[in-house]
Design an enzyme around this catalytic site. Structure first.
Site, PDB file in Angstrom:
ATOM      1  N   ARG A 117      53.198   3.058  66.385  1.00  0.00           N
ATOM      2  CA  ARG A 117      54.034   4.273  66.411  1.00  0.00           C
ATOM      3  C   ARG A 117      53.235   5.375  67.092  1.00  0.00           C
ATOM      4  O   ARG A 117      52.457   6.068  66.443  1.00  0.00           O
ATOM      5  CB  ARG A 117      54.460   4.681  64.993  1.00  0.00           C
ATOM      6  CG  ARG A 117      55.371   3.659  64.339  1.00  0.00           C
ATOM      7  CD  ARG A 117      55.902   4.129  62.997  1.00  0.00           C
ATOM      8  NE  ARG A 117      56.650   3.062  62.342  1.00  0.00           N
ATOM      9  CZ  ARG A 117      56.134   2.190  61.481  1.00  0.00           C
ATOM     10  NH1 ARG A 117      54.860   2.284  61.148  1.00  0.00           N
ATOM     11  NH2 ARG A 117      56.872   1.244  60.933  1.00  0.00           N
TER      12      ARG A 117
ATOM     13  N   GLU B 261      53.990  10.387  58.188  1.00  0.00           N
ATOM     14  CA  GLU B 261      54.435   9.655  56.993  1.00  0.00           C
ATOM     15  C   GLU B 261      53.237   9.121  56.222  1.00  0.00           C
ATOM     16  O   GLU B 261      53.189   9.182  54.997  1.00  0.00           O
ATOM     17  CB  GLU B 261      55.374   8.509  57.382  1.00  0.00           C
ATOM     18  CG  GLU B 261      56.707   8.939  57.969  1.00  0.00           C
ATOM     19  CD  GLU B 261      57.546   9.753  56.998  1.00  0.00           C
ATOM     20  OE1 GLU B 261      57.554   9.423  55.797  1.00  0.00           O
ATOM     21  OE2 GLU B 261      58.189  10.723  57.450  1.00  0.00           O
TER      22      GLU B 261
ATOM     23  N   HIS C  57      46.126   9.383  68.814  1.00  0.00           N
ATOM     24  CA  HIS C  57      46.483   7.964  68.849  1.00  0.00           C
ATOM     25  C   HIS C  57      46.206   7.406  70.238  1.00  0.00           C
ATOM     26  O   HIS C  57      46.051   8.135  71.198  1.00  0.00           O
ATOM     27  CB  HIS C  57      47.966   7.776  68.532  1.00  0.00           C
ATOM     28  CG  HIS C  57      48.329   8.188  67.153  1.00  0.00           C
ATOM     29  ND1 HIS C  57      49.627   8.390  66.766  1.00  0.00           N
ATOM     30  CD2 HIS C  57      47.570   8.446  66.056  1.00  0.00           C
ATOM     31  CE1 HIS C  57      49.657   8.749  65.487  1.00  0.00           C
ATOM     32  NE2 HIS C  57      48.416   8.788  65.043  1.00  0.00           N
TER      33      HIS C  57
ATOM     34  N   TYR D  69      47.925   0.601  66.709  1.00  0.00           N
ATOM     35  CA  TYR D  69      49.035   1.180  65.942  1.00  0.00           C
ATOM     36  C   TYR D  69      50.272   1.356  66.818  1.00  0.00           C
ATOM     37  O   TYR D  69      50.184   1.854  67.940  1.00  0.00           O
ATOM     38  CB  TYR D  69      48.613   2.512  65.338  1.00  0.00           C
ATOM     39  CG  TYR D  69      49.621   3.072  64.355  1.00  0.00           C
ATOM     40  CD1 TYR D  69      50.052   2.309  63.276  1.00  0.00           C
ATOM     41  CD2 TYR D  69      50.135   4.352  64.517  1.00  0.00           C
ATOM     42  CE1 TYR D  69      50.961   2.813  62.371  1.00  0.00           C
ATOM     43  CE2 TYR D  69      51.049   4.871  63.618  1.00  0.00           C
ATOM     44  CZ  TYR D  69      51.466   4.091  62.546  1.00  0.00           C
ATOM     45  OH  TYR D  69      52.388   4.586  61.644  1.00  0.00           O
TER      46      TYR D  69
ATOM     47  N   ASP E 174      49.759   8.712  60.787  1.00  0.00           N
ATOM     48  CA  ASP E 174      50.842   9.575  61.277  1.00  0.00           C
ATOM     49  C   ASP E 174      51.315  10.466  60.127  1.00  0.00           C
ATOM     50  O   ASP E 174      50.740  10.453  59.035  1.00  0.00           O
ATOM     51  CB  ASP E 174      51.995   8.753  61.863  1.00  0.00           C
ATOM     52  CG  ASP E 174      52.569   7.736  60.888  1.00  0.00           C
ATOM     53  OD1 ASP E 174      52.294   7.846  59.669  1.00  0.00           O
ATOM     54  OD2 ASP E 174      53.294   6.819  61.324  1.00  0.00           O
TER      55      ASP E 174
ATOM     56  N   ASP F 194      48.906   4.677  57.191  1.00  0.00           N
ATOM     57  CA  ASP F 194      49.009   4.733  58.650  1.00  0.00           C
ATOM     58  C   ASP F 194      48.651   6.118  59.196  1.00  0.00           C
ATOM     59  O   ASP F 194      48.889   7.138  58.532  1.00  0.00           O
ATOM     60  CB  ASP F 194      50.432   4.369  59.089  1.00  0.00           C
ATOM     61  CG  ASP F 194      50.719   2.880  58.941  1.00  0.00           C
ATOM     62  OD1 ASP F 194      49.754   2.107  58.853  1.00  0.00           O
ATOM     63  OD2 ASP F 194      51.905   2.493  58.931  1.00  0.00           O
TER      64      ASP F 194
ATOM     65  N   GLU G 171      49.384   0.863  52.744  1.00  0.00           N
ATOM     66  CA  GLU G 171      50.810   0.754  52.407  1.00  0.00           C
ATOM     67  C   GLU G 171      51.256  -0.666  52.095  1.00  0.00           C
ATOM     68  O   GLU G 171      52.091  -0.881  51.231  1.00  0.00           O
ATOM     69  CB  GLU G 171      51.702   1.256  53.563  1.00  0.00           C
ATOM     70  CG  GLU G 171      51.470   2.673  53.952  1.00  0.00           C
ATOM     71  CD  GLU G 171      50.662   2.745  55.217  1.00  0.00           C
ATOM     72  OE1 GLU G 171      49.617   2.084  55.259  1.00  0.00           O
ATOM     73  OE2 GLU G 171      51.074   3.452  56.140  1.00  0.00           O
TER      74      GLU G 171
END
Length: 841
Positions: free
Chosen positions: A322, A91, A366, A320, A89, A87, A9
């Site tokens: 989140r 999104e 995670h 990470y 997740d 990432d 990203e």
């Protein structure tokens, strides 16, 4: 082009990853999402199973999205394999899916892989590329369901706000629930009735020191109640409500003998807290550093994506950020346990690793937020990180290390003392072993009051049962119950998390959105609902109480988790939601027919006709308007509670000077337009004078100052003004007359003989151009100097100053190499030339 294309990203992440992969890989950045639902249409086919229509995000001033996509497509065409590394997740998975749809060539059968890693370190990157996967369709569906839900609510509910209140207000599926919590807390505070109560403290002396305090605990067999009194508990509790009642107890107790009734000592252990998940990191950073949720996540993103740490180059310092999982990898556990034993001693390392249970629905794929290498201590990175980056890294490092240490141990002693029909109690706590507290202690949202902090250390003397104590003093203390505190960012995130609303990736956006839309404002770090926020809340709950309900919103979050786990289809989830939502929408649409737009009465008085001012809502937000509109069109900006609080802090009786219009002498009022706040003449529309406000200030810029010169265009007086790039001189009849007096350098234009004048770019940098622009486009970035070139006889030289060469004069003729150093740089000032400004300048 390299054989393999890797897409992440952000450029920072690309830079860090690039050095680990070698020459066979090219790492590029998509700069976030490349596709989204259309900005001007619903983009969801309600007749076709809620099928969304995505489009490439249009270009903006800050981002050339078409070029990003084009560059990625070109790179993809010449690659042998494509690795999507957004990432780990929902999104990130959606970004990967959209990249696969948009940039992968339709012909050629180029293989596409999904790689995921929880930390950006050499080993983690190498391991991820050893076992690449495919895009997880369940994760994509969960993100798509959330995006469509948010679009349906925002796109279909917001117009109801426009019609009932005005302006371009917006409703959001989760943000509205957050605003509801703030509004309901405010109303709870408004309804709160203060209750008086008293506590009684006896200071006593035993045979051994020290003296100590004990609080009245019981009267006969009834417990003394502090705080709000519960009528249902009257049989077992006593509430000391008045000074007279407290005085009677003090008078009676003073005459009694104080005797130790019982002494209880027990060992109490305090266990360490788990390593951070996203919400807990946000809360702790707010408590300890007053960081906003947004700031915490911005700093954490930098630490995750990579920081330059000397010879190693850019290194990801944390995992990470989140996550809602407290899981820690076996390798990280072994590393931190070794570090604890070596740095603090074996007594600080438990026999087995500490394991923590994640909350229900947590994504244990995670890890918790932790340092990628515990041996990188905060002190070793102090010279590499900014002040705030170091604060956050230290917090994460300390919490992680402490989470794998032994408990702190306290001796807790409770002494009950009889004095006639009264029982007094003293509680003391002494630390025997600091354990994990050697490294870290968790912050608190609210400081304990009235001496009720059980964790505070208090030494008590050694006493025996039956021992008589000496009464040094007995004191009644008055207290009042307090309303529930307003939410801070930390406590609002905590409340949302406890209610199951939102997810690690959404908390920062929720906090930012409710403030940006002026539904709440932060005063002394606590959220207050604005009149706009309270009105929006009431309008929405009138028709959508079941949709904007904490319990229902939490249920929707659970359904998104079920979609992610493959236990529910995204279409079924949307079908269930829309069945309920569409009925509420139809009811709301019917309910607002024929209703006038709402306004909120205030105590303000219109300075034009003496009528009451009301709060209305327009394109640029809320404003005050005369209730006699349209007969009286007086308006001004609404003063915020924040500004009132600031005024109160500065003294309260300070009278702010009201600016006066320099054209007609009337007062000016604070107003708001598409470019922000400004001062406008109250004589509008007869007088249209406005005055800009300096950025970040609520004071108008200084009014134009007349000077002793006449405009050569219309004979009016010239005035000195303040503009975007500083002070300038122009005609007092602006905008009717556009004359501006330019600063010259004493050199004529080589093209048309006009004066060369000083100008400024949009960024404020000085340059030099012909006064006859746009007819003449001659321009110089270096200052022309009125001195002929001794080598080629050019009419003037150019002056340039650099750190390396100092100030030099050189010939403006490209064919001439004349150049000479000068001891002193020439003055930037010059003569004044008279020119007429044009709109294009």
């Amino acid at each position: 082009m390299s054989k393999n294309l890797v897409i992440v990203e952000s450029p920072a992440k690309a830079k860090t990853i690039n050095k680990y992969l070698g020459q066979d890989y090219t790492v590029m950045a998509s700069i976030g999402h490349i596709k989204d639902l259309p900005a001007k249409d619903l983009g969801v086919d309600l007749e076709n199973n809620f099928e969304p229509t995505y489009e490439v995000i249009p270009d903006t001033k800050k981002r050339n999205n078409k070029k990003i996509v084009s560059d990625l497509k070109k790179a993809a065409k010449t690659s042998e394999a494509i690795f999507l590394a957004a990432d780990p997740d929902r999104e990130g998975e959606a970004i990967c899916q959209h990249l696969a749809e948009e940039i992968v060539p339709k012909k050629g059968n180029i293989p596409v892989f999904r790689v995921m890693f929880n930390e950006i370190t050499k080993n983690a990157i190498k391991d991820a590329f050893k076992e690449p996967k495919q895009v997880n369709r369940n994760l994509v569906d969960a993100q798509q369901a959330r995006r469509v839900l948010d679009r349906l609510v925002g796109y279909q509910v917001s117009p109801i706000l426009w019609k009932t209140i005005g302006g371009k207000l917006s409703a959001g599926r989760v943000q509205t629930v957050a605003v509801r919590l703030v509004v309901e807390r405010e109303r709870e505070i408004e309804r709160f009735v203060q209750t008086e109560y008293w506590s009684i403290v006896a200071n006593l002396a035993a045979a051994l020191p020290p003296n100590f305090d004990s609080k009245l605990y019981k009267v006969e067999d009834k417990t003394v109640k502090t705080g709000k009194f519960d009528e249902d508990a009257r049989a077992s509790e006593i509430h000391i409500k008045t000074a007279d009642q407290a005085g009677e107890i003090v008078g009676e107790a003073e005459k009694e003998t104080f005797v130790v009734d019982s002494v209880t000592t027990k060992e109490r252990k305090r266990n360490p807290t788990p390593p951070f998940i996203t919400s807990k990191l946000q809360q702790e950073a707010a408590r300890k550093f007053s960081f906003s949720v947004k700031k915490t996540m911005t700093l954490a993103q930098k630490l995750y994506e990579g920081i330059e740490v000397g010879s190693e180059g850019a290194v990801g310092l944390i995992t990470y950020m989140r996550t809602d999982s407290t899981r820690v990898s076996d390798a990280a556990l072994d590393e931190v346990r070794g570090f604890i034993g070596g740095s603090y001693g074996e007594q600080y390392r438990p026999e087995k690793p500490n394991f923590y249970r994640s909350k229900k629905g947590a994504q244990d794929a995670h890890e918790a937020i932790r340092p990628t290498d515990v041996n990188r201590t905060p002190d070793s990175l102090a010279s590499r990180l900014s002040h705030d980056e170091l604060k956050l890294y230290r917090l994460i490092w300390q919490r992680f290390v402490a989470s794998q240490m032994t408990p702190a141990v306290f001796d807790q002693t409770t002494i009950d003392i009889k004095a006639g029909r009264f029982t007094f109690r003293a509680t003391g706590s002494v630390q025997k072993f600091d354990g994990f507290l050697k490294v870290y202690q968790e912050g608190r949202d609210d400081t304990p009051k009235d001496g009720d902090d059980e964790e505070a250390e208090l030494s008590l003397p050694r006493v025996e049962q039956g021992e008589t104590l000496k009464l040094n003093s007995i004191t009644p203390n008055q207290h009042f119950t307090e309303p529930p505190p307003r939410f801070t960012e930390a406590t609002l995130v905590k409340a949302l998390e406890e209610k199951g609303i939102g997810r690690p990736s959404t908390y920062a956006a929720i906090m930012t959105t409710i403030q940006d839309r002026e539904y709440v404002e932060k005063i002394e770090s606590r959220f207050h609902p604005t009149p706009l926020g309270m009105t929006v809340n009431d309008v929405l709950l009138e028709s959508f109480d079941d949709i904007f309900n904490p319990t229902y919103t939490a249920r929707m979050e659970e359904e998104l988790d079920e979609i992610e786990d493959g236990n529910l289809t995204w279409q079924d989830a949307l079908r269930e939601f829309y069945g309920k939502f569409s009925k509420d929408l139809a009811h709301a649409t019917e309910n607002i027919k024929g209703k006038k737009k709402m306004s909120i009465p205030t105590d303000e008085v219109c300075e034009k006709d003496g009528a009451r001012m009301v709060i209305k809502f327009g394109r640029f937000g809320q404003f005050l308007a005369c209730e006699n509109y349209p007969e009286c069109q007086n308006t001004r900006e609404v003063g915020s509670k924040k500004a009132e609080a600031a005024d109160g802090a500065e003294g309260g009786d300070k009278t702010e000077e009201v600016p006066v219009c320099e054209l007609c002498g009337r007062e000016m009022a604070l107003k708001k337009g598409r470019f922000g706040s400004f001062y406008g003449c109250t004589g509008y529309p007869e007088c249209k004078n406005i005055r800009k406000i300096a950025k970040g200030d609520q004071k108008p810029m200084a009014p134009p100052e007349p000077i002793d010169e006449i405009c050569p265009k219309d004979g009016a007086q010239l005035v000195k003004r303040q503009g975007r790039f500083g002070e300038f001189i122009s005609c007092s009849n602006y905008p009717k007359c556009d004359y501006i007096k330019r600063e010259t350098v004493g050199v004529t234009c080589p093209k048309d003989g006009g004066d060369i004048v000083v100008k400024k770019s949009k960024r404020g940098k000085a340059f030099y151009g012909c006064a006859n622009y746009p007819k003449c486009d001659v321009v110089f970035w270096d200052k022309p100097v009125d001195k002929a070139c001794p080598q080629c006889s050019a009419p003037f030289l150019l002056e340039k100053t650099t750190k390396r060469d100092g100030t030099v004069l050189y010939c403006q003729n490209e064919d001439c190499d004349y150049k000479i150093s000068v001891a002193q740089p020439s003055s930037t000032g010059g003569k004044q030339a008279d020119t007429a400004a044009t709109a294009s300048e």
